[in-house]
Design an enzyme around this catalytic site. Sequence first.
Site, short mmCIF file in Angstrom:
data_model
loop_
_atom_site.label_atom_id
_atom_site.label_comp_id
_atom_site.label_asym_id
_atom_site.label_seq_id
_atom_site.Cartn_x
_atom_site.Cartn_y
_atom_site.Cartn_z
N HIS A 1 -8.08 14.84 15.64
CA HIS A 1 -7.29 15.70 14.70
C HIS A 1 -6.38 14.78 13.70
O HIS A 1 -6.60 15.47 12.58
CB HIS A 1 -6.47 16.50 15.64
CG HIS A 1 -7.15 17.72 16.11
ND1 HIS A 1 -7.91 17.91 17.32
CD2 HIS A 1 -7.28 19.18 15.78
CE1 HIS A 1 -8.38 18.90 17.61
NE2 HIS A 1 -7.92 19.81 16.70
N LYS B 1 -5.94 23.78 27.20
CA LYS B 1 -5.00 24.47 28.10
C LYS B 1 -3.46 24.55 27.49
O LYS B 1 -3.21 23.76 27.00
CB LYS B 1 -4.99 23.56 29.63
CG LYS B 1 -4.49 22.40 29.40
CD LYS B 1 -4.34 21.58 30.95
CE LYS B 1 -3.98 20.17 30.67
NZ LYS B 1 -2.40 20.00 31.03
#
Lengths: 179, 279
Positions: free
Chosen positions: A42, A107
């Site tokens: 990222h 998550k």
Amino acid sequence: MSYVRSAAKIFTPLSDDVIRGLSAGDRVLISGVVYTARDAAHKRMSEIMGRGGEMPFDFSGQIAYYAGPSPTRPGAAIGSIGPTTSGRMDAYSPALIGMGLKAMIGKGLRSEEVRRAITAHCGVYMAAVGGAGALISRSVRSARVIAFPELGTEAIRLLEVEDFPAIVAIDSSGNDIYR
Amino acid sequence: MREIDAELVSRAVAGLCVEANYDIAPDIAAAFKRARDTEEGELARCVMDDLLENAAIAAEGALPLCQDTGMAVVFVETGQDVRVTGPLTDAINEGVRRGYEDGFLRKSVVSDPVRRANTKDNTPAIIHYDVVPGDSLVITVAPKGFGSENMSALSMLKPSDGIEGVKAFVVETVRKAGPNPCPPIVAGVGVGGTMDYACLLAKKALLRSMGSPNADAFWDEAERDLLNRINALGIGPAGLGGRTTALAVFIEPYPTHIAGLPVAVNIGCHSTRHGTVRL
């Protein structure tokens, strides 16, 4: 929640119609392609975006999976590959969603900015069960590194998956199962 | 003075790294089953079933329980009548290196916390030494994943905060962690000592066996009360809602200063992995 539908099969790339049909709390089984990307990938994509460079894959209709697998044994498709904590990607996600990324699997909690980007662009955030990396690995048919091989486990991998188990955590209307 | 071959230490550590990452402890597996039977919601039961199935797959030996095979935390009790043939710290790190390579475990350690280059062999381990009487070497390896480590916290409470202050901080830490640390969690709590020592106590607390009572009745009662309060939060398995937010709360108290009440909460994920050998 009082009632949970049994798992719905969905296929990539995800259309807006399919995404609109998903509600927080729904169990889904994903088949098609997902791209792994976690912290370091990222950061790299954010740097590429900053200088107006070309992204490592076309985000349109695609799913990013926040995961860094354990090493692959000879003859296996992949090692253990459960989700990592999504919140660390919050700083980057709205820009990627703006570029067409439709779905994320990880998550845990997302920021309000991510939730807003999801509703603005008809996206979806799904949760896989943290710590179930061996089980999830069974749904991966193949894996190949498509960008940043030097990042090792954090490289971007194209996974072909069949019946990858997930739960809708934030739906396109902004309902958040965690809140 | 008893001599222990450094190579034996490396082999033992390598074996523990692999075993802890593939074989769920029987007490944890039993706690999963209890949680599964306690849950009423379909989603919560599904998650517990997934965790049981995950453990069964990992036990076959091809896939570790979790892709985050952790930073290797090693506790060493060195008998004062033991001499290891060679540098002990090097022998332990060599064991970690081998275990993570041979066991197809993920290398998750970066050499500098800001510049972040992967060391590619999961070393260095975090090693805690204790010198004890005797001529044995007891080694515990507890691979620690950072989904749960990141949600851990320390507070330097005032003595006037008392047991209620301690409990409130523990519950608040677990509440804030929410779904992130892979619940149902194990809460390791260190109370007392100094700032650093409270954290070490919290980590050591995670090594206790499920269902083992605290030896001190006062703290045993505190553990029970905290487990009830944490499970009343409703975070549930995978944070998707349910009755089981924690499998256990373990508290390690220690003497402290007249001016202080340090409390550390180290959160362990549902699988809270660890293994021990005595050499």
